[in-house]
Structure formats: C-alpha cells, structure tokens
Design an enzyme around this catalytic site. Structure first.
Site, PDB file in Angstrom:
ATOM      1  N   CYS A  27       0.804  -1.222   0.000  1.00  0.00           N
ATOM      2  CA  CYS A  27       0.000   0.000   0.000  1.00  0.00           C
ATOM      3  C   CYS A  27       0.837   1.272   0.000  1.00  0.00           C
ATOM      4  O   CYS A  27       0.289   2.371  -0.110  1.00  0.00           O
ATOM      5  CB  CYS A  27      -0.945  -0.008   1.194  1.00  0.00           C
ATOM      6  SG  CYS A  27      -2.104  -1.397   1.161  1.00  0.00           S
ATOM      7  N   ASN A 154      -1.617  -1.466  -7.103  1.00  0.00           N
ATOM      8  CA  ASN A 154      -1.470  -2.442  -6.022  1.00  0.00           C
ATOM      9  C   ASN A 154      -2.796  -2.569  -5.289  1.00  0.00           C
ATOM     10  O   ASN A 154      -3.361  -1.567  -4.845  1.00  0.00           O
ATOM     11  CB  ASN A 154      -0.397  -2.000  -5.026  1.00  0.00           C
ATOM     12  CG  ASN A 154      -0.392  -2.881  -3.780  1.00  0.00           C
ATOM     13  OD1 ASN A 154       0.098  -4.003  -3.815  1.00  0.00           O
ATOM     14  ND2 ASN A 154      -0.956  -2.389  -2.679  1.00  0.00           N
ATOM     15  N   GLU A 155      -3.306  -3.791  -5.205  1.00  0.00           N
ATOM     16  CA  GLU A 155      -4.562  -4.065  -4.502  1.00  0.00           C
ATOM     17  C   GLU A 155      -5.674  -3.117  -4.935  1.00  0.00           C
ATOM     18  O   GLU A 155      -6.409  -2.565  -4.112  1.00  0.00           O
ATOM     19  CB  GLU A 155      -4.348  -4.040  -2.983  1.00  0.00           C
ATOM     20  CG  GLU A 155      -3.479  -5.201  -2.518  1.00  0.00           C
ATOM     21  CD  GLU A 155      -3.336  -5.302  -1.005  1.00  0.00           C
ATOM     22  OE1 GLU A 155      -3.881  -4.442  -0.295  1.00  0.00           O
ATOM     23  OE2 GLU A 155      -2.659  -6.242  -0.547  1.00  0.00           O
TER      24      GLU A 155
END
Length: 232
Positions: A27, A154-155
């Site tokens: 994150c 990301n994610e």
C-alpha cells in the site's frame, strides 16, 4: 554502495537468491490519498533534495531508497526488477470504486499517471540521450537497466481500476510491446483475455492456506500466469 540498503538486510535478501524483486511494496504505492502516494520522479536525484512523504502507515519516508537505488540493488544481486506504478488510485478511490456512481466521483487525471509510467520505462530503458534516460546516465548509469516487468497498481479492483488498467496496458504495449505487465486481482480483475500476469494477494488464517493447498490445480493453464505477490 552509497545510499544503499543496510548491509545486513541487503545481504539477507541476497542470500535467498531471488529471481526478481518487487518494489515499491504494498500500500506504499497508492497511499491513503494520492497526496501521499508514491511518485517515482520524487525518489530520484540528490537524496537531500527529495521531498519525501508521509506514507500509509503513518511515518515519514525520505525516499532515500528510490527508483535508482532499486535498480542498482537488483543489478547487484542479479534479480529482475518488478516495478509497481500507481495507476491513479489511492485507498480513497478504491473505497468508492464499487459504488453505483463511482465513475462520476472519480476526478483523477489518469493521463498524468499514465505519463508517469511511460516516463519510468524511458528512465529505466531509454537511451542516455533521451529525456529520462539522460537523468539515469547523469546518476551514473548510462546503460539501460533493462526493465522487463511492470505492475499496474497495487490491490486495486473494480470498474475504475479495470478501465485504468486497460488504458495503461494499451498505451504501454503500443510503445513497448515486449514489456510484461502485471494486473491486480483485488476482489476481481480486468478481463483475463487481455492479461499476461495476475497478482493475487492473500491475508488469511492458517486454515485458509491449508484448505487452499490445491487451489491452483484447476487453474486454466492457457490463462494468465499467477503471481502471489503478498500473503500472510
């Protein structure tokens, strides 16, 4: 190396002989908001002049280990670099990405983030007389770093991410057709027929991992390759 990693930690990773290194991790890439997302252009040049930023976990990062140092470290331990680029989404955008009016709430200039990705590839692989390749050469590395892998976000997931991923994919492969792109699978992924590599993350109980021991046995071998980038 000057401005390198702490020697004992760097050696510990090197001793594992990884075939590739993913950076930036997790994150840190997107941040709570785009104001504290990682932006690679702020992580190169004189360390004393890098602005740094508050990251998602609530502490200050001086970005002393930036894009250039990442490439150096990968060279030192003979690992392929896998760079994760922000796709114009932070946790804030991810949070409302599944709402019915998500696209109307999304006010980010995606082209700015796409240009960051294109410029990064030029920084990594461009000739020493190109705009961004010249900065790499000025830092002491006139030869290209030969970046082959880039992860888009990301994610991230949902309709906003899927649209952004396709925009990045089309533009990057049009100019750099040999680049291997990694997509996120965070509660859903973009259309698999356009995917090369899919990054799946799992944070769950030990029981989940025992039950999932055969998870990939039934995956389509003609589908995208699977990379489990994070698990715990």
């Amino acid at each position: 190396r000057s401005n390198g990693l702490r020697a004992d930690l760097a050696q510990m990773v090197a001793d594992m002989k990884p075939k590739f290194i993913r950076f930036p991790g997790g994150c840190f890439v997107e941040g709570n908001t785009l104001e504290n997302a990682n932006r690679w252009k702020k992580t190169i040049g004189d360390v004393a002049e890098r602005p740094g930023h508050w990251n998602l976990w609530g502490y200050w990062s001086n970005d002393g280990f930036g894009a250039y140092e990442f490439f150096q470290y990968c060279e030192d331990i003979q690992a392929e670099p896998l760079y994760v680029i922000n796709c114009g989404m932070s946790h804030r955008e991810q949070g409302f990405s599944r709402l019915p009016d998500a696209k109307s709430q999304y006010k980010v200039n995606v082209d700015e983030y796409l240009q960051d990705a294109m410029d990064f590839i030029e920084y990594a692989n461009g000739p020493a007389d190109s705009k961004w390749g010249a900065l790499r050469a000025k830092a002491g590395h006139p030869a290209p770093f030969n970046l082959k892998y880039m992860e888009i976000g990301n994610e991230n997931g949902g309709p906003i991410y899927n649209a952004n991923y396709e925009k990045f994919r089309s533009a990057i492969l049009a100019k750099y057709p040999k680049m291997r792109l990694v997509a996120c699978d965070w509660t859903g992924s973009p259309d698999k027929k356009y995917l090369d590599i899919l990054d799946e993350h799992y944070y769950d109980s030990p029981g989940f991992f025992f039950r999932s021991a055969n998870k990939y046995d039934s995956y389509d071998r003609k589908g995208p390759k699977i990379y489990v980038g994070e698990y715990a």
